[in-house]
Design an enzyme around this catalytic site. Structure first.
Site, short mmCIF file in Angstrom:
data_model
loop_
_atom_site.label_atom_id
_atom_site.label_comp_id
_atom_site.label_asym_id
_atom_site.label_seq_id
_atom_site.Cartn_x
_atom_site.Cartn_y
_atom_site.Cartn_z
N GLY A 15 0.94 -1.39 -0.32
CA GLY A 15 0.07 -0.13 0.60
C GLY A 15 1.14 1.09 -0.25
N LYS A 16 1.96 1.42 -0.15
CA LYS A 16 3.26 2.55 -0.28
C LYS A 16 2.49 2.99 -0.96
CE LYS A 16 6.09 -0.18 -2.26
NZ LYS A 16 5.28 -1.17 -2.02
N GLU A 89 7.97 5.75 -6.02
CA GLU A 89 8.81 4.70 -6.11
C GLU A 89 10.54 5.01 -5.84
OE1 GLU A 89 8.50 1.35 -7.22
OE2 GLU A 89 6.40 1.79 -7.86
N GLN A 91 12.92 3.77 -4.39
CA GLN A 91 14.36 3.31 -4.53
C GLN A 91 14.60 2.92 -5.76
OE1 GLN A 91 11.20 2.29 -4.28
NE2 GLN A 91 10.99 0.81 -5.99
N CYS A 148 1.75 -16.77 5.96
CA CYS A 148 2.39 -17.59 7.42
C CYS A 148 1.97 -16.89 8.40
CB CYS A 148 3.44 -18.38 7.17
SG CYS A 148 4.51 -16.56 7.46
#
Length: 201
Positions: A15-16, A89, A91, A148
């Site tokens: 959800g960034k 974005e 990164q 998990c």
């Protein structure tokens, strides 16, 4: 108001971009002047930010590898007021460009909030994320649970539905590759299964 460089990161699908869009509209409603920028290497949605729920928001500037973001914003300020820069974005930014964002905060007095991934499909830091982790003021983790129960922290790259662990660092989701975000334990287990399978061929 405190002026800072903030980094919000999480695995794919956490959800960034939706958070960026929510922050944009919230700050606009509060009366702040806000712009959105993103690296041009993100080919998805052209010059828009695109969340997984289909919501899009037009970016004000695409940032190319040779763009000096500080100069870009300094010129913008000659004719506009500005309180916040939201970076999608993040990164994919170069180290030098992250430093330019910090100068925008420290010299020009504008808040910068970056949203992005911390690591690539191998679990290694992107250059832009590495620099943000080194120099950002507040850092916020955006988390979702793996099947998990652990938090998703890895972006597992898939080819024909099969996890792959070698290749170029950058492959755009939905264009060059597909991804599944998982926790560290599930990532390790998947890698172990794949290595075992192909070692027996």
């Amino acid at each position: 108001m405190k002026i800072d460089l903030k980094f919000c990161f999480g695995a794919m699908g956490c959800g960034k971009t939706r958070k960026l869009q929510g922050d944009y509209y919230g700050k606009k409603e509060d009366g702040f002047e806000v712009i959105v920028i993103k690296p041009s290497i993100d080919k998805k949605a052209d010059n828009n930010t695109l969340a997984r729920d289909g919501e899009s928001l037009k970016t004000d500037f695409l940032i190319y590898p040779d763009t000096n973001i500080y100069i870009l914003i300094a010129k913008y300020l000659l004719e506009h007021n500005l309180d916040f820069i939201l970076v999608d974005e993040a990164q994919f930014l170069k180290k030098e460009q992250v430093d330019q964002l910090s100068d925008i905060v420290d010299i020009l007095g504008i808040n910068v909030i970056c949203y992005g991934l911390r690591t690539d499909f191998r679990g290694e830091l992107f250059p832009g994320s590495k620099r943000l982790l080194e120099i950002a003021d507040p850092i916020e983790v955006i988390s979702r649970q793996c099947s998990c129960g652990n938090n998703k922290t890895y972006n597992m790259r898939l080819e024909n539905g099969i996890p792959v662990f070698e290749g170029e660092q950058i492959a755009i989701d939905g264009i060059d590759a597909t991804y599944e975000s998982v926790c560290r334990k599930c990532y390790k287990n998947a890698k172990k299964r794949i290595l075992k399978k192909y070692s027996n061929i």
